[in-house]
Motif scaffolding. Structure first.
Motif, short mmCIF file in Angstrom:
data_model
loop_
_atom_site.label_atom_id
_atom_site.label_comp_id
_atom_site.label_asym_id
_atom_site.label_seq_id
_atom_site.Cartn_x
_atom_site.Cartn_y
_atom_site.Cartn_z
N UNK A 1 0.88 -1.17 0.00
CA UNK A 1 0.00 0.00 0.00
C UNK A 1 0.93 1.22 0.00
N UNK A 2 1.39 1.58 -1.19
CA UNK A 2 2.50 2.54 -1.28
C UNK A 2 2.11 3.94 -0.80
N UNK A 3 0.90 4.39 -1.10
CA UNK A 3 0.51 5.74 -0.67
C UNK A 3 0.48 5.82 0.85
N UNK A 4 0.01 4.77 1.49
CA UNK A 4 -0.03 4.74 2.97
C UNK A 4 1.40 4.74 3.51
N UNK A 5 2.28 3.95 2.89
CA UNK A 5 3.68 3.89 3.34
C UNK A 5 4.33 5.27 3.24
N UNK A 6 4.09 5.92 2.10
CA UNK A 6 4.70 7.24 1.88
C UNK A 6 4.18 8.28 2.86
N UNK A 7 2.87 8.21 3.13
CA UNK A 7 2.27 9.19 4.05
C UNK A 7 2.87 9.06 5.46
N UNK A 8 3.30 7.85 5.80
CA UNK A 8 3.82 7.62 7.16
C UNK A 8 5.32 7.91 7.29
N UNK A 9 6.04 7.85 6.18
CA UNK A 9 7.50 8.01 6.25
C UNK A 9 7.85 9.39 6.81
N UNK A 10 8.55 9.41 7.94
CA UNK A 10 8.97 10.67 8.57
C UNK A 10 7.90 11.29 9.45
N UNK A 11 6.71 10.67 9.51
CA UNK A 11 5.59 11.28 10.27
C UNK A 11 5.66 10.90 11.74
N UNK A 12 5.08 11.76 12.59
CA UNK A 12 4.88 11.39 13.99
C UNK A 12 3.74 10.37 14.03
N UNK A 13 3.85 9.35 14.87
CA UNK A 13 2.81 8.31 14.89
C UNK A 13 1.55 8.74 15.65
N UNK A 14 0.85 9.73 15.13
CA UNK A 14 -0.36 10.24 15.78
C UNK A 14 -1.59 9.44 15.33
N UNK A 15 -2.70 9.62 16.07
CA UNK A 15 -3.96 8.96 15.68
C UNK A 15 -4.38 9.37 14.28
N UNK A 16 -4.17 10.66 13.96
CA UNK A 16 -4.58 11.17 12.64
C UNK A 16 -3.76 10.50 11.54
N UNK A 17 -2.44 10.39 11.76
CA UNK A 17 -1.56 9.78 10.73
C UNK A 17 -1.93 8.31 10.54
N UNK A 18 -2.26 7.63 11.63
CA UNK A 18 -2.62 6.20 11.55
C UNK A 18 -3.95 6.05 10.81
N UNK A 19 -4.91 6.92 11.13
CA UNK A 19 -6.22 6.84 10.46
C UNK A 19 -6.08 7.12 8.96
N UNK A 20 -5.25 8.09 8.62
CA UNK A 20 -5.05 8.43 7.21
C UNK A 20 -4.37 7.26 6.47
N UNK A 21 -3.41 6.61 7.14
CA UNK A 21 -2.75 5.45 6.52
C UNK A 21 -3.77 4.33 6.28
N UNK A 22 -4.67 4.12 7.24
CA UNK A 22 -5.71 3.10 7.07
C UNK A 22 -6.59 3.42 5.87
#
Ligand SMILES: Cc1cc2nc3c(=O)[nH]c(=O)nc-3n(C[C@H](O)[C@H](O)[C@H](O)COP(=O)(O)OP(=O)(O)OC[C@H]3O[C@@H](n4cnc5c(N)ncnc54)[C@H](O)[C@@H]3O)c2cc1C
Length: 289
Positions: free
Chosen positions: A226-247
């Motif tokens: 799931x490349x778009x999810x992987x890219x969105x997370x790279x370098x990000x803080x592991x917040x609830x918002x970042x996790x929900x967006x990756x999902x």
């Protein structure tokens, strides 16, 4: 049904095995655990002229850590992975996958490399290995070559492997010191292939996500990242918002279909929920280190 007649060879070396594959000019098949090939032959889905059994070739059962990464030889069985301490901790996405493959009988004989070579879109190892990051080492008439797993898997039951080549090993990259993962699989009953499954791997870098690997099973023509999810997370803080967006992004990248295991919409939702749940589990485990 009985399989069609075939010749059987049990070479003692890789060189001999490759020579045999060449001799049959694409009409011979490698036999590893036989857990996918033999049923397919019995159903006459495939009818090779010869089987080249690699089980007597020495040195192919290595499961070892090397330079921070892993080497998984062609004769490493699902069972060995299920029991290995090496696949806990930083390689937990792999450790969590092994016991979810079929039943003990299949796990006793089936191999990781055989699963990857078989390239079943419902297969579990492809997704787990894509998430952690892996290369496939191949031996053929021209010598050895290495292909990134993402390039190796081409489609349903289709890979970059030539008929005269053998997968000798899978190499997993060093994920760094603060890493972990998981594999979440929905199955109708124990031992079934996945309705949908998600492999998640996270490497932390100073508390932020350095690299995230997310890959899917059973919701597309092949195991896919799931490349778009992987890219969105790279370098990000592991917040609830970042996790929900990756999902959300992982669900969007899935290509499920309606079948006896569930509707496409249901499977897409499973991908979203498993991605979020898997990320939380992986991040917590990587932090605990
Ligand atoms: C009842 C049942 C349930 C199962 N459930 C699951 C499941 O839930 N999840 C899952 O992931 N899998 C499942 N499987 C498949 C199982 O994991 C197989 O072990 C795996 O797909 C193939 O590995 P193998 O070593 O048995 O390969 P084989 O059956 O020996 O070979 C499979 C194919 O790969 C090729 N091949 C094998 N090894 C190599 C090599 N080293 N180099 C080149 N080509 C090679 C063969 O020529 C053949 O085309 C199930 C199988 C059965 C019978």
């Amino acid at each position: 049904m009985y399989p069609a007649a075939f010749e059987y060879f049990a070479p003692a070396s890789l060189e001999e095995a490759v020579e045999l594959l060449e001799r049959f000019d694409g009409e011979a098949k490698v036999l590893a655990g036989g857990q996918s090939l033999i049923p397919a032959m019995k159903l006459r889905v495939t009818a090779p002229q010869a089987l080249v059994d690699i089980n007597r070739i020495g040195g192919l059962d290595t499961l070892a850590e090397e330079s921070g990464g892993l080497r998984i030889g062609a004769l490493v069985r699902h069972k060995a992975c299920e029991r290995s301490e090496l696949l806990q901790g930083r390689f937990k996405a792999l450790g969590d996958t092994a016991p979810q493959i079929s039943d003990p009988i299949v796990r006793n004989l089936g191999t990781v490399c055989g699963s990857v070579a078989h390239a079943d879109p419902q297969g579990d190892w492809g997704a787990a290995l894509l998430a952690v990051g892996a290369d496939v080492v191949i031996q053929g008439p021209g010598g050895e070559r290495t292909v990134a797993l993402d390039d190796f898997l081409e489609g349903p039951f289709a890979t970059a492997l030539e008929p005269t080549e053998i997968v000798t090993e899978i190499r997993v990259s060093d994920p760094g010191p603060r890493a972990s993962g998981t594999y979440l699989k929905l199955e109708r009953k124990i031992g079934d292939f996945a309705t949908a499954a998600v492999a998640v791997h996270v490497s932390l870098d100073n508390g932020a996500i350095g690299r995230a690997g997310i890959a899917l099973t059973g919701v597309g023509p092949r195991n896919a990242r799931a490349k778009a999810a992987e890219q969105a997370l790279a370098g990000a803080e592991p917040t609830d918002e970042a996790i929900a967006e990756a999902g959300r992004l992982a669900a969007e990248s899935a290509e499920p279909w309606d079948d006896h295991r569930g509707t496409a919409e249901y499977k897409r939702n499973v991908v979203r929920v498993f991605t979020e749940r898997g990320l939380r589990t992986a991040i917590d485990a990587a932090r605990a280190g």
